[in-house]
Design an enzyme around this catalytic site. Sequence first.
Site, mmCIF file in Angstrom:
data_model
loop_
_atom_site.group_PDB
_atom_site.id
_atom_site.type_symbol
_atom_site.label_atom_id
_atom_site.label_comp_id
_atom_site.label_asym_id
_atom_site.label_seq_id
_atom_site.Cartn_x
_atom_site.Cartn_y
_atom_site.Cartn_z
ATOM 1 N N GLY A 11 0.713 -0.715 -0.207
ATOM 2 C CA GLY A 11 -0.531 0.081 0.124
ATOM 3 C C GLY A 11 0.929 1.421 -0.458
ATOM 4 O O GLY A 11 2.278 1.402 -0.015
ATOM 5 N N SER A 39 -0.430 -10.703 -2.974
ATOM 6 C CA SER A 39 0.399 -10.168 -3.197
ATOM 7 C C SER A 39 1.217 -10.808 -3.092
ATOM 8 O O SER A 39 2.729 -10.663 -3.136
ATOM 9 C CB SER A 39 0.439 -9.131 -1.965
ATOM 10 N N ARG A 98 -5.299 3.163 18.833
ATOM 11 C CA ARG A 98 -5.110 4.538 19.762
ATOM 12 C C ARG A 98 -5.362 5.418 20.957
ATOM 13 O O ARG A 98 -5.015 5.592 21.857
ATOM 14 C CB ARG A 98 -5.253 5.610 19.041
ATOM 15 N N CYS A 127 -3.322 10.864 10.976
ATOM 16 C CA CYS A 127 -2.106 12.176 10.444
ATOM 17 C C CYS A 127 -2.097 13.502 10.495
ATOM 18 O O CYS A 127 -1.858 13.905 10.060
ATOM 19 C CB CYS A 127 -2.197 11.730 8.491
ATOM 20 N N HIS A 240 -1.163 17.507 3.549
ATOM 21 C CA HIS A 240 -2.966 17.971 4.262
ATOM 22 C C HIS A 240 -1.877 19.433 4.874
ATOM 23 O O HIS A 240 -1.299 19.166 5.076
ATOM 24 C CB HIS A 240 -3.244 17.322 5.466
#
Length: 329
Positions: A11, A39, A98, A127, A240
């Site tokens: 990814g 993969s 998290r 992010c 961002h």
Amino acid sequence: MTRVGILGATGAVGRQMLECLEERHYAKEDIRLFASERSVGKTIPYGNDELVCEKIEDGCFDGLDFVLGAVSNALSKEYAPMIKKTGAVYIDNSSAFRLEEDVPLVVPEINGEDALHHKGIIANPNCSTIIAMMALAPIHALSPIQTIVASTYQAVSGAGIAGIATLSEEVEAVRSSKPVNPSVFPAQIAYNCIASIGSMNENGYTTEEMKMQNEGRRILHNDDLLVSCTCVRVPVFRSHSISLSVVTKDKLDLQDVRNAISGFAGDVLVEDHVPTPLETSNQDDVYVGRIRKDLIHENGISLWCCGDQIRKGAASNAVEIMDYMLRHA
């Protein structure tokens, strides 16, 4: 010798993790790649050589010191016990762990020491949260931040390789006067903005928007932090941008704020122009500019920041957590 595995290596974030390891001159022999069944056997370039994606199965993580995760929440929860069983440290980029109290949530420049008190898993923050906290941590060090009003302008890279491909395809479709059929995003993203990222909560805020408060509290060690956030997907490929207005406990001098940001590792103070996502792409620093007094709150500061979502917002931060732990071992 430090042996590192990358889980979800094919990814966008996984590939970037591999690139970060190459930049830090990790030996090819010390890196192993893991990906989905389809993969397995696929090769990914590494320097002048290449690495082969391996199958995820019992015992595959044996002998590794760290595993960097770039997979979904569900897969992260599935594979975490396998990784912990081997004694490797799992640094996870998903949101699965998290908010768990015994899992450190770490941005190395801000709360790197938290990583040293792990129980086998360390979480990489969202992010936008990473980029925002990098800009705000120097201010918080001057005087505790009480509230944040944030608007994020998030690149399509936040949705991975599919997001990047979708923007390219939609731009080409519009230019060719062909119909656009949104799939990755809830509406056409080409030449458009979508103020909806994540799923909607009962309070009217999305899951993505609540991460700024929930994760920010843990990173800044400030359980009383209040955040009102609006997350917007914009037709930008990478990096961002975030508008931030904060209220601090004490009134701060703008020059002290500028000095604190310019002296903070990983931040670049920009005063001669407005930082843009384009100039912050493909590197790890967070650019901070437009620092000014808030016109509503006496103790308010407003600013604008930009940072690469795939690098500092994800892959680089995970690798930096590992590097921090190795330096402090």
